[in-house]
Write a protein that holds these residues in place. Structure first.
Motif, PDB file in Angstrom:
ATOM      1  N   ASP A   8       0.652  -1.276  -0.064  1.00  0.00           N
ATOM      2  CA  ASP A   8       0.029   0.131  -0.100  1.00  0.00           C
ATOM      3  C   ASP A   8       0.934   1.118   0.007  1.00  0.00           C
ATOM      4  O   ASP A   8       1.506   1.286   0.925  1.00  0.00           O
ATOM      5  CB  ASP A   8      -1.031  -0.030   1.272  1.00  0.00           C
ATOM      6  N   HIS A  15      -7.310  -0.518  -1.838  1.00  0.00           N
ATOM      7  CA  HIS A  15      -8.335  -1.752  -1.179  1.00  0.00           C
ATOM      8  C   HIS A  15      -9.143  -2.484  -2.504  1.00  0.00           C
ATOM      9  O   HIS A  15      -9.455  -3.414  -2.288  1.00  0.00           O
ATOM     10  CB  HIS A  15      -9.543  -1.032  -0.403  1.00  0.00           C
ATOM     11  N   HIS A  18      -6.734  -5.140  -3.697  1.00  0.00           N
ATOM     12  CA  HIS A  18      -6.937  -6.365  -2.768  1.00  0.00           C
ATOM     13  C   HIS A  18      -8.193  -7.070  -3.141  1.00  0.00           C
ATOM     14  O   HIS A  18      -8.128  -8.380  -2.835  1.00  0.00           O
ATOM     15  CB  HIS A  18      -6.563  -5.624  -1.279  1.00  0.00           C
TER      16      HIS A  18
END
Length: 182
Positions: A8, A15, A18
């Motif tokens: 990150d 996000h 991910h």
């Protein structure tokens, strides 16, 4: 099961990287870019986008991990900078839909997207010269290096954001990266 770590770099879409990998059946972990490489274990790493090169922390360590690495936006620029390429301010600027031409249909990351794809990208900064050992694998009217790859070292970068809904075939790009990591 393939394990990928997303590093990150404080990007607004990290996000989503991910989640996309998780939804594709990967064992995925999101780590802060201050996490030392030695504290992670993965079959591949994704260097996320982010606001600026001065906030990448220890992310450059991951380039030498000896497993496949995918840089997205800032991560793409980070790979180029760390390995001797060049990054400059883009003439185009902020986020927009961009038509990208795939320059190498044999490239394991973007080749399946040939002959072209439509992506969501920011061009505030962009790679203007690829590092030694890399090939430019995609380009557009607004950016000469939309993607690059060094297949010998399994290092890849894209200027665009494959994790967002505005990018056509973004999941396919992630599937191609997962295949390199498996």
């Amino acid at each position: 099961m393939t394990r990928i770590v997303v590093v990150d770099n404080h990007g607004q879409f990290t996000h989503l990287e991910h989640r996309t990998l998780r939804d594709l059946g990967v064992d995925v972990e999101l780590v802060d870019n201050e996490t030392p490489l030695a504290e992670t274990d993965a079959d591949g790493y994704v260097l996320s986008g982010g606001p600026s090169m001065d906030r990448v922390g220890r992310a450059p360590e991951y380039i030498d991990a000896d497993v496949p690495v995918l840089g997205i936006c800032l991560g793409h620029q980070l790979i180029a900078t760390e390995l001797g390429g060049e990054v400059k301010s883009g003439e185009y600027g902020g986020y927009a839909d961009v038509d990208v031409a795939i320059d190498d249909d044999t490239d394991p990351l973007v080749g399946s997207l040939a002959p072209e794809t439509r992506v969501w990208a920011s061009h505030a900064d962009e790679v203007t010269k690829v590092p030694e050992g890399f090939e430019r694998t995609a380009s557009s009217d607004v950016c000469s290096v939309e993607a690059m790859g060094d297949t010998d070292r399994d290092l890849y970068g894209v200027q665009w954001h494959p994790e967002v809904a505005h990018t056509e075939r973004g999941e396919e790009l992630f599937e191609n990266f997962i295949a390199r990591c498996s």
